[in-house]
Design an enzyme around this catalytic site. Sequence first.
Site, mmCIF file in Angstrom:
data_model
loop_
_atom_site.group_PDB
_atom_site.id
_atom_site.type_symbol
_atom_site.label_atom_id
_atom_site.label_comp_id
_atom_site.label_asym_id
_atom_site.label_seq_id
_atom_site.Cartn_x
_atom_site.Cartn_y
_atom_site.Cartn_z
ATOM 1 C CG LEU A 129 -2.037 -0.983 1.344
ATOM 2 C CD1 LEU A 129 -2.778 -0.793 2.662
ATOM 3 C CD2 LEU A 129 -2.997 -0.872 0.178
ATOM 4 C CG ASP A 130 0.317 4.252 -2.916
ATOM 5 O OD1 ASP A 130 1.138 3.461 -3.413
ATOM 6 O OD2 ASP A 130 -0.626 4.756 -3.551
ATOM 7 C CE LYS A 131 5.567 8.545 4.928
ATOM 8 N NZ LYS A 131 6.715 9.498 4.847
ATOM 9 N NE ARG A 230 -2.304 8.432 -4.408
ATOM 10 C CZ ARG A 230 -1.119 8.630 -3.824
ATOM 11 N NH1 ARG A 230 -0.426 7.584 -3.364
ATOM 12 N NH2 ARG A 230 -0.640 9.852 -3.692
#
Length: 290
Positions: A129-131, A230
């Site tokens: 997962l993205d930060k 996103r």
Amino acid sequence: MTMTVKLINPFPDLTVKELLEDKLLIPRKTRHFLRTKKHLLINDQTVHWQHLVKIGDAIELIFDEEDYPQKIIPFGDKSLVEACYQDDHLIIVNKPEGMKTHANQPGEMALLNHVSAYVGQTCYVVHRLDKETSGLILFAKNPFILPILNQLLEKRQMSRQYWALVTGQFPHKNLTYRDKIGRDRHDRRKRLVDPRKGQDAVTHIKRLKPYQNTSLINCQLETGRTHQIRVHLAHHGFALIGDPLYHDKPDLRLMLHAHQLSLTHPLTLEKIQVKAKSTSFEQRLAQEKS
């Protein structure tokens, strides 16, 4: 370090060779070691490679350093881990926003380090997962199960669903985006829709609740490209609230949370469905309701 894997065969009758190659995805070199070292037992007995393994048979596999060289990473803080499911082979945790999945620099601490401390041994990332994104992530507890879980991901046999708060009134009850995604040549941090050179990317979207200037939607990934949700949403004019890369207005946090993860356990065929909430996501969402 010796690692022993024990399981009860959940598969219809198959040969030892088929079990090791097709179901457990054990590399050829490692299969050779299992055979020559007699490190494979079926019902506590050594067997030949064409032996028929039946449903319910007890399988024992013994691996040593020659099979899977030991990997050591620094342990983090186990108190930072919210475990939602675990067994002998895998663990699913709820990542907070603002934490990296794995370290990029020597000495850096990330979720992988914290999970390894929690488990007491080095774990392995299955997906990321993205930060800025919170939610459920799957880790392998040993190198044996890692390629099996990776194959589930590659064959799209793992379901990942996200809550997202987006800019504007989302006009569709259900919609699927299939825009190909590639790198942004002008900003190495970003991705963009690239019909010519991009990779296939599929995001299924369901509208959950419209607000005055935003919409809460559910996104289900069929593929797992970097920044996929996103990029798809921003490209179509529905940028995620709080997105530092694809939205021009700052906010408390990126409003994207991986709330559900589903898979069939590859060693037991158990159906696993895990759900998790995020306090900060719920707090920010409450502002839209007021």
